[in-house]
Design a protein around this motif. Structure first.
Motif, mmCIF file in Angstrom:
data_model
loop_
_atom_site.group_PDB
_atom_site.id
_atom_site.type_symbol
_atom_site.label_atom_id
_atom_site.label_comp_id
_atom_site.label_asym_id
_atom_site.label_seq_id
_atom_site.Cartn_x
_atom_site.Cartn_y
_atom_site.Cartn_z
ATOM 1 N N VAL A 219 0.841 -1.185 0.000
ATOM 2 C CA VAL A 219 0.000 0.000 0.000
ATOM 3 C C VAL A 219 0.881 1.241 0.000
ATOM 4 N N SER A 220 0.303 2.346 -0.424
ATOM 5 C CA SER A 220 1.010 3.626 -0.385
ATOM 6 C C SER A 220 0.869 4.243 1.001
ATOM 7 N N VAL A 221 1.572 5.344 1.224
ATOM 8 C CA VAL A 221 1.496 6.013 2.525
ATOM 9 C C VAL A 221 0.078 6.533 2.767
ATOM 10 N N PHE A 222 -0.546 7.046 1.726
ATOM 11 C CA PHE A 222 -1.902 7.572 1.873
ATOM 12 C C PHE A 222 -2.887 6.463 2.227
ATOM 13 N N GLU A 223 -2.719 5.304 1.630
ATOM 14 C CA GLU A 223 -3.599 4.171 1.946
ATOM 15 C C GLU A 223 -3.389 3.701 3.380
ATOM 16 N N ALA A 224 -2.127 3.694 3.836
ATOM 17 C CA ALA A 224 -1.862 3.352 5.238
ATOM 18 C C ALA A 224 -2.446 4.402 6.173
ATOM 19 N N GLU A 225 -2.416 5.655 5.749
ATOM 20 C CA GLU A 225 -3.019 6.733 6.542
ATOM 21 C C GLU A 225 -4.528 6.518 6.683
ATOM 22 N N MET A 226 -5.178 6.137 5.588
ATOM 23 C CA MET A 226 -6.619 5.883 5.638
ATOM 24 C C MET A 226 -6.944 4.676 6.515
ATOM 25 N N ALA A 227 -6.036 3.708 6.561
ATOM 26 C CA ALA A 227 -6.280 2.498 7.347
ATOM 27 C C ALA A 227 -6.024 2.716 8.837
ATOM 28 N N LEU A 228 -5.041 3.527 9.198
ATOM 29 C CA LEU A 228 -4.601 3.631 10.585
ATOM 30 C C LEU A 228 -5.078 4.894 11.293
ATOM 31 N N ASN A 229 -5.376 5.940 10.537
ATOM 32 C CA ASN A 229 -5.762 7.214 11.153
ATOM 33 C C ASN A 229 -7.282 7.272 11.282
ATOM 34 N N PRO A 230 -7.818 7.329 12.501
ATOM 35 C CA PRO A 230 -9.286 7.372 12.657
ATOM 36 C C PRO A 230 -9.905 8.634 12.082
ATOM 37 N N ALA A 231 -9.112 9.675 11.814
ATOM 38 C CA ALA A 231 -9.663 10.895 11.220
ATOM 39 C C ALA A 231 -10.186 10.661 9.810
ATOM 40 N N TRP A 232 -9.690 9.596 9.137
ATOM 41 C CA TRP A 232 -10.148 9.277 7.796
ATOM 42 C C TRP A 232 -11.306 8.285 7.809
ATOM 43 N N HIS A 233 -11.770 7.896 8.979
ATOM 44 C CA HIS A 233 -12.847 6.903 9.062
ATOM 45 C C HIS A 233 -14.131 7.461 8.453
ATOM 46 N N MET A 234 -14.752 6.677 7.572
ATOM 47 C CA MET A 234 -16.004 7.035 6.905
ATOM 48 C C MET A 234 -15.868 8.274 6.027
ATOM 49 N N LYS A 235 -14.655 8.541 5.550
ATOM 50 C CA LYS A 235 -14.434 9.659 4.628
ATOM 51 C C LYS A 235 -14.004 9.125 3.274
ATOM 52 N N TYR A 236 -14.602 9.657 2.223
ATOM 53 C CA TYR A 236 -14.255 9.253 0.855
ATOM 54 C C TYR A 236 -13.495 10.404 0.218
ATOM 55 N N PRO A 237 -12.198 10.260 -0.009
ATOM 56 C CA PRO A 237 -11.419 11.389 -0.527
ATOM 57 C C PRO A 237 -11.828 11.750 -1.953
ATOM 58 N N ASP A 238 -11.902 13.062 -2.231
ATOM 59 C CA ASP A 238 -12.234 13.495 -3.583
ATOM 60 C C ASP A 238 -11.053 13.355 -4.525
ATOM 61 N N THR A 239 -9.851 13.373 -3.974
ATOM 62 C CA THR A 239 -8.641 13.136 -4.771
ATOM 63 C C THR A 239 -7.711 12.206 -4.005
#
Length: 350
Positions: A219-239
């Motif tokens: 995975v990329s760093v951004f994908e790991a960020e989405m997996a581990l950071n609860p701030a990205w929970h239930m968020k769909y990035p526009d980019t």
């Protein structure tokens, strides 16, 4: 120097008639893939009737038109895109288009393939490789051990992002190992049996989308960020974010990591099992190692009715093969000898 591929401007302009209504009174960005950068020479004088921009504006009633090379030159000034423009990529559907389309917000994306002389619309966020990336994000959440592959030693901020990933993984009770193996390939990463998922820290143009050849997901760093950071929970990035520097505190996509917001329990969308936030498990690892859980010591039946135990918590110390024995201090120093001289077709001693 990039190669120069042939390009028929007239065929390109004829195909643009199919999207004339879509770009009417809108801003159009045209990106030139490697091999078609020479078309920039044809847009210098927009008042010239033979220039590319003049012909495009004559055919398309767009509000404004920009033609840019991709990847851009190092000294190129990054332009701020207007809100929801229409983007067109001249080239094949490759990794460069994936990186560009995922990181650039646009209302519509089109690809013109000069080799096939075809023009078609493409939505990058619903492509098949994006569905595979979200599957890998779930695999990253299920991982017990993460391998942080440092594929760059020159990119600014790579040490900060490594520390950031380690902090988030520790808060979820996930072990991390830092790996530096140069250019990665399936054979190299297959040596790390205890790692469940790899995180690639490197150039934004790394091709992480074709990782099906590897035994474990990358995975990329951004994908790991989405997996581990609860701030990205239930968020769909526009980019999508391919440059990890944008995830640092000074970056535009930075979201603060708050360990208290981490969920104690979660359900895996891959296995359907309940994931438990074992944040205290790392500190209690010594006590837990003496009594492996029932799941780790599960009995598995082999083909000939033989019984064996499988330990999912396999570590380097448990391996029967740990590499060649250096035998330090047990061998005498070798004498210096004159080596080969010359070129392979004609050495001096031959």
């Amino acid at each position: 120097m990039y190669p120069h591929y042939p390009f028929d401007i007239q065929n390109f302009i004829d195909r643009l008639t199919t999207i004339a209504e879509s770009v009417n009174s809108k801003v159009l960005y045209i990106y030139l893939d490697i091999g078609y950068h020479h078309l920039l020479d044809k847009r210098v004088d927009e008042a010239d009737e033979d220039s590319l921009c003049y012909k495009l504006k004559e055919k398309l009633l767009c509000k404004d038109l920009f033609v840019e090379a991709y990847p851009p030159a190092e000294d190129a000034i990054e332009q701020k895109l207007t809100s929801d423009p229409i983007c067109l990529f001249i080239g094949t559907e490759n990794a460069r288009f994936s990186n560009l389309s995922l990181t650039t917000k646009a209302s519509q994306w089109f690809i013109y393939d000069p080799l096939k002389i075809s023009l078609y619309e493409k939505n990058p966020l619903t492509a098949q490789y994006m569905r595979r990336r979200y599957y890998y994000i779930e695999k990253c959440k299920d991982a017990q051990t993460l391998g942080l592959i440092v594929a760059t030693l020159t990119a600014e901020g790579y040490l900060k992002i490594v520390s950031h990933l380690q902090e988030m993984a520790k808060a979820r009770g996930i072990k991390t190992q830092i790996i530096s193996v140069g250019r990665i390939n399936p054979a190299k990463l297959a040596n790390f049996l205890e790692i469940d998922c790899f995180v690639l820290i490197g150039c934004p143009f790394n091709n992480v989308y074709n990782s099906k050849d590897y035994y474990k997901p990358i995975v990329s760093v951004f994908e790991a960020e989405m997996a581990l950071n609860p701030a990205w929970h239930m968020k769909y990035p526009d980019t999508y974010v391919t440059d990890f520097k944008k995830l640092l505190p000074e970056g535009e996509k930075f979201l603060a990591f708050i360990p208290a917001e981490s969920q104690e329990q979660d359900v895996s969308l891959v296995s359907g099992r309940v994931r438990t936030n074992n944040a205290g498990g790392i500190e209690e690892e010594g006590a837990a190692a003496d009594a492996l859980s029932e799941q780790q010591q599960a009995l598995v039946g082999k083909g000939k009715m033989e019984v064996m135990t499988t330990n999912t918590g396999l570590t380097f110390e448990d391996r029967t093969w740990k590499g060649l024995d250096p035998a330090l201090g047990c061998t005498e120093p070798a004498k210096l000898e004159k080596g080969l001289s010359g070129i392979p077709t004609n050495y001096t001693h031959e």
